[in-house]
Design a protein around this motif. Structure first.
Motif, PDB file in Angstrom:
ATOM      1  N   ILE A   1      -4.702  11.954  -6.183  1.00 25.14           N
ATOM      2  CA  ILE A   1      -3.844  10.775  -6.294  1.00 25.14           C
ATOM      3  C   ILE A   1      -4.505   9.524  -5.734  1.00 25.14           C
ATOM      4  O   ILE A   1      -4.319   8.422  -6.264  1.00 25.14           O
ATOM      5  CB  ILE A   1      -2.479  11.024  -5.611  1.00 25.14           C
ATOM      6  CG1 ILE A   1      -1.486   9.930  -6.021  1.00 25.14           C
ATOM      7  CG2 ILE A   1      -2.604  11.145  -4.102  1.00 25.14           C
ATOM      8  CD1 ILE A   1      -0.055  10.237  -5.646  1.00 25.14           C
ATOM      9  N   VAL A   2      -5.292   9.679  -4.678  1.00 30.90           N
ATOM     10  CA  VAL A   2      -5.977   8.518  -4.099  1.00 30.90           C
ATOM     11  C   VAL A   2      -6.963   7.936  -5.106  1.00 30.90           C
ATOM     12  O   VAL A   2      -7.021   6.717  -5.310  1.00 30.90           O
ATOM     13  CB  VAL A   2      -6.676   8.898  -2.780  1.00 30.90           C
ATOM     14  CG1 VAL A   2      -7.612   7.791  -2.312  1.00 30.90           C
ATOM     15  CG2 VAL A   2      -5.630   9.207  -1.704  1.00 30.90           C
ATOM     16  N   ASP A   3      -7.723   8.801  -5.743  1.00 28.24           N
ATOM     17  CA  ASP A   3      -8.691   8.353  -6.759  1.00 28.24           C
ATOM     18  C   ASP A   3      -7.969   7.608  -7.890  1.00 28.24           C
ATOM     19  O   ASP A   3      -8.436   6.568  -8.359  1.00 28.24           O
ATOM     20  CB  ASP A   3      -9.440   9.553  -7.330  1.00 28.24           C
ATOM     21  CG  ASP A   3      -9.989  10.477  -6.256  1.00 28.24           C
ATOM     22  OD1 ASP A   3     -11.209  10.553  -6.101  1.00 28.24           O
ATOM     23  OD2 ASP A   3      -9.176  11.131  -5.566  1.00 28.24           O
TER      24      ASP A   3
ATOM     25  N   LEU B   1      -7.216  -0.368   6.207  1.00 31.18           N
ATOM     26  CA  LEU B   1      -7.493  -0.646   4.796  1.00 31.18           C
ATOM     27  C   LEU B   1      -8.283  -1.948   4.625  1.00 31.18           C
ATOM     28  O   LEU B   1      -9.026  -2.096   3.657  1.00 31.18           O
ATOM     29  CB  LEU B   1      -6.185  -0.710   4.006  1.00 31.18           C
ATOM     30  CG  LEU B   1      -5.472   0.633   3.802  1.00 31.18           C
ATOM     31  CD1 LEU B   1      -4.082   0.423   3.205  1.00 31.18           C
ATOM     32  CD2 LEU B   1      -6.297   1.547   2.885  1.00 31.18           C
ATOM     33  N   ALA B   2      -8.112  -2.863   5.586  1.00 29.25           N
ATOM     34  CA  ALA B   2      -8.821  -4.153   5.525  1.00 29.25           C
ATOM     35  C   ALA B   2     -10.132  -4.128   6.315  1.00 29.25           C
ATOM     36  O   ALA B   2     -10.747  -5.175   6.523  1.00 29.25           O
ATOM     37  CB  ALA B   2      -7.914  -5.264   6.046  1.00 29.25           C
ATOM     38  N   ASN B   3     -10.549  -2.929   6.765  1.00 25.85           N
ATOM     39  CA  ASN B   3     -11.770  -2.773   7.560  1.00 25.85           C
ATOM     40  C   ASN B   3     -11.733  -3.590   8.844  1.00 25.85           C
ATOM     41  O   ASN B   3     -12.744  -4.134   9.292  1.00 25.85           O
ATOM     42  CB  ASN B   3     -13.016  -3.137   6.735  1.00 25.85           C
ATOM     43  CG  ASN B   3     -13.246  -2.176   5.596  1.00 25.85           C
ATOM     44  OD1 ASN B   3     -13.191  -0.966   5.781  1.00 25.85           O
ATOM     45  ND2 ASN B   3     -13.488  -2.715   4.411  1.00 25.85           N
TER      46      ASN B   3
ATOM     47  N   TRP C   1       0.836  -1.200   0.000  1.00 26.59           N
ATOM     48  CA  TRP C   1       0.000   0.000   0.000  1.00 26.59           C
ATOM     49  C   TRP C   1       0.870   1.250   0.000  1.00 26.59           C
ATOM     50  O   TRP C   1       2.057   1.190   0.317  1.00 26.59           O
ATOM     51  CB  TRP C   1      -0.992   0.056   1.160  1.00 26.59           C
ATOM     52  CG  TRP C   1      -0.511  -0.268   2.539  1.00 26.59           C
ATOM     53  CD1 TRP C   1      -0.719  -1.439   3.224  1.00 26.59           C
ATOM     54  CD2 TRP C   1       0.228   0.577   3.445  1.00 26.59           C
ATOM     55  NE1 TRP C   1      -0.140  -1.379   4.470  1.00 26.59           N
ATOM     56  CE2 TRP C   1       0.436  -0.152   4.631  1.00 26.59           C
ATOM     57  CE3 TRP C   1       0.733   1.876   3.359  1.00 26.59           C
ATOM     58  CZ2 TRP C   1       1.128   0.363   5.727  1.00 26.59           C
ATOM     59  CZ3 TRP C   1       1.439   2.400   4.436  1.00 26.59           C
ATOM     60  CH2 TRP C   1       1.622   1.643   5.603  1.00 26.59           C
ATOM     61  N   THR C   2       0.250   2.355  -0.367  1.00 30.58           N
ATOM     62  CA  THR C   2       0.923   3.647  -0.462  1.00 30.58           C
ATOM     63  C   THR C   2       0.334   4.609   0.553  1.00 30.58           C
ATOM     64  O   THR C   2      -0.881   4.613   0.782  1.00 30.58           O
ATOM     65  CB  THR C   2       0.779   4.222  -1.888  1.00 30.58           C
ATOM     66  OG1 THR C   2       1.423   3.350  -2.816  1.00 30.58           O
ATOM     67  CG2 THR C   2       1.382   5.610  -1.995  1.00 30.58           C
ATOM     68  N   PHE C   3       1.204   5.415   1.161  1.00 27.18           N
ATOM     69  CA  PHE C   3       0.772   6.431   2.114  1.00 27.18           C
ATOM     70  C   PHE C   3       1.107   7.798   1.543  1.00 27.18           C
ATOM     71  O   PHE C   3       2.236   8.033   1.113  1.00 27.18           O
ATOM     72  CB  PHE C   3       1.476   6.240   3.459  1.00 27.18           C
ATOM     73  CG  PHE C   3       0.958   7.125   4.561  1.00 27.18           C
ATOM     74  CD1 PHE C   3       0.090   6.634   5.508  1.00 27.18           C
ATOM     75  CD2 PHE C   3       1.328   8.463   4.641  1.00 27.18           C
ATOM     76  CE1 PHE C   3      -0.399   7.446   6.518  1.00 27.18           C
ATOM     77  CE2 PHE C   3       0.843   9.285   5.638  1.00 27.18           C
ATOM     78  CZ  PHE C   3      -0.024   8.778   6.588  1.00 27.18           C
TER      79      PHE C   3
ATOM     80  N   GLY D   1      -6.548  -0.050  -9.135  1.00 25.88           N
ATOM     81  CA  GLY D   1      -6.652  -1.263  -8.329  1.00 25.88           C
ATOM     82  C   GLY D   1      -5.622  -1.367  -7.220  1.00 25.88           C
ATOM     83  O   GLY D   1      -5.352  -2.454  -6.717  1.00 25.88           O
ATOM     84  N   LEU D   2      -5.046  -0.224  -6.817  1.00 25.46           N
ATOM     85  CA  LEU D   2      -3.985  -0.218  -5.807  1.00 25.46           C
ATOM     86  C   LEU D   2      -4.508   0.256  -4.456  1.00 25.46           C
ATOM     87  O   LEU D   2      -5.382   1.117  -4.374  1.00 25.46           O
ATOM     88  CB  LEU D   2      -2.845   0.693  -6.249  1.00 25.46           C
ATOM     89  CG  LEU D   2      -2.087   0.258  -7.514  1.00 25.46           C
ATOM     90  CD1 LEU D   2      -1.136   1.354  -7.952  1.00 25.46           C
ATOM     91  CD2 LEU D   2      -1.328  -1.045  -7.260  1.00 25.46           C
ATOM     92  N   GLN D   3      -3.928  -0.283  -3.389  1.00 24.93           N
ATOM     93  CA  GLN D   3      -4.253   0.133  -2.029  1.00 24.93           C
ATOM     94  C   GLN D   3      -3.493   1.419  -1.704  1.00 24.93           C
ATOM     95  O   GLN D   3      -2.276   1.507  -1.917  1.00 24.93           O
ATOM     96  CB  GLN D   3      -3.839  -0.952  -1.035  1.00 24.93           C
ATOM     97  CG  GLN D   3      -4.681  -2.207  -1.116  1.00 24.93           C
ATOM     98  CD  GLN D   3      -5.820  -2.168  -0.100  1.00 24.93           C
ATOM     99  OE1 GLN D   3      -6.700  -1.299  -0.176  1.00 24.93           O
ATOM    100  NE2 GLN D   3      -5.808  -3.081   0.833  1.00 24.93           N
TER     101      GLN D   3
END
Length: 424
Positions: free
Chosen positions: A79-81, A313-315, A66-68, A87-89
């Motif tokens: 960038i998040v959108d 991210l995994a809820n 994942w990216t922060f 398909g990236l976290q």
């Protein structure tokens, strides 16, 4: 697990260093990062934070978990959108949700709609109307550029003349470009300021320990506003009751208000608050970690930062544990900052083991193999100790032993807290 941190400042250095310390993390990339980060095993990626496509390609090629996102500009550029569409976290708010920082008028609307306590205000695009309002209200009064202005678009005017000059600079002289095409004029609030940050995943809010930032360039809170000259945590003059009230009346309603608006917030929500006689009120919201608050707050986090973000991210419910130690960070800035500043000064790269160095405005000095200053805020020296007094004594002992030609710093970070604690 491989991680990508986007940004290049001291905030991103602190985030990346916290990730490097996790045994589950095999590599930490920072794009573009800065040369000072390499001392902590952080791998630099020569891609600008605004080049979304190249960053996406890098994350795919290197199988980044994942990216922060550290800074506000890529968030507001979407960038998040873009990462999610690929398909990236990625951990951070969407472009629409980041508007809680990108537009002060937008943030005020969120607060008004959700009964979040803040200063009374009006927004203006016409300078004559703004000036008439200021003349009616009197001083002190606060003038804010609506958009991003690198922490410098706020004028706390002690006189009407100063307020009128700020409106002229923003609306007539275009000092902040599009960011100052609209201004927010709000009532001055008296009280003690503090920063309350939280990990947020839509309606789930996990508050962090609070910090206090120092915005003015010089000792005794004098001089122009900056991006921040130092910070400390805890803030003993702010009671836990006030913090709990802010969590209840600010953070939770803000998170729910963003959901109700159709722009749910995911990421780090920063509330800049002031403890008034009527309770805590919001000065501003940011859509990411603060700088230099991050460098002190994360040193009080005993839990794994990557594990927290992975869980969100995994809820899943994250495990978050804070320690009772005290952290103080002092920014070393280039002479002249926040106005025109000098570059090229040699930057310290070694310090006693009691301190941590976080780099921001630095470049490689090819002539001597060291680092040189190439930004306004060059680096931050941080010390964690059992209490604030010990942390303050040690951080200034460390700084006094460094060679700082061409750099300056405030000598009173933490003084207010220690004085108020003694008086109490």
């Amino acid at each position: 697990m491989k991680l990508l941190i986007i940004g290049s400042g001291g905030r991103e250095h602190a985030i990346a260093k916290k990730c490097v310390a996790d045994p589950q993390v095999t590599r930490v990339f920072c794009a573009p990062g800065n040369p000072g980060m390499q001392q902590d095993g952080i791998e630099l990626v020569a891609i600008a934070e605004t080049d979304h496509q190249l960053l996406i390609e890098f994350a795919i090629e290197h199988q980044v978990a994942w990216t922060f996102v550290g800074p506000e500009v890529p968030l507001l550029n979407g960038i998040v959108d873009d990462f999610q569409a690929a398909g990236l976290q990625i951990f951070g708010p969407s472009k629409q949700a980041a508007m809680i920082e990108g537009s002060k008028a937008f943030a005020k609307e969120i607060m008004e709609t959700n009964q979040i306590p803040t200063a009374a205000y009006r927004s203006f695009t016409d300078s004559l109307e703004a000036k008439a309002y200021i003349a009616e209200k009197g001083a002190p009064i606060v003038i804010k550029a609506d958009g991003l202005a690198a922490g410098k678009g706020v004028v706390v005017a002690t006189t009407v003349e100063e307020a009128l000059d700020a409106v002229t600079a923003m609306l007539e002289q275009n000092r902040f470009g599009d960011s100052g095409a609209k201004v927010v004029v709000e009532d001055f609030l008296a009280g003690e300021e503090f920063s309350l940050l939280a990990f947020v995943k839509e309606d789930k809010v996990y508050p962090m320990v609070i910090a206090q930032d120092h915005k003015r360039a010089y000792d005794h809170d004098l001089g122009p506003n900056t991006g921040g000259m130092g910070a400390y945590s805890p803030v003993p003059q702010i009671s836990q009751d006030i913090v709990d009230q802010a969590i209840r009346e600010v953070l939770h309603p803000a998170a729910q208000g963003m959901i109700d608006r159709g722009t749910p917030f995911v990421g780090i929500l920063y509330a800049g608050l002031i403890a008034t006689d009527e309770g805590p009120k919001v000065i501003e919201f940011n859509a990411r970690f603060g700088d230099p608050e991050t460098q002190v707050v994360l040193n009080r986090l005993d839990s794994s930062l990557p594990a927290i973000i992975s869980a969100l991210l995994a809820n899943q419910e994250p495990d978050i544990v804070w320690n009772d130690r005290a952290s103080i960070g002092v920014v070393l800035a280039a002479e002249g900052y926040p106005e025109a500043y000098q570059t090229g000064s040699v930057v310290p790269t070694k310090a006693p083991k009691t301190a941590q160095l976080y780099y921001a405005g630095v470049a490689d000095d090819d002539q001597n193999g060291l680092l040189s200053a190439n930004g306004g805020r060059v680096m931050l020296v941080e010390v964690t100790a059992s209490d604030l007094a010990s942390a303050q004594t040690e951080v200034y002992r460390v700084i006094d032993r460094l060679s700082l030609d061409g750099l300056f710093y405030r000598r009173d970070i933490g003084d207010k807290a220690l004085r108020l604690s003694r008086e109490a």
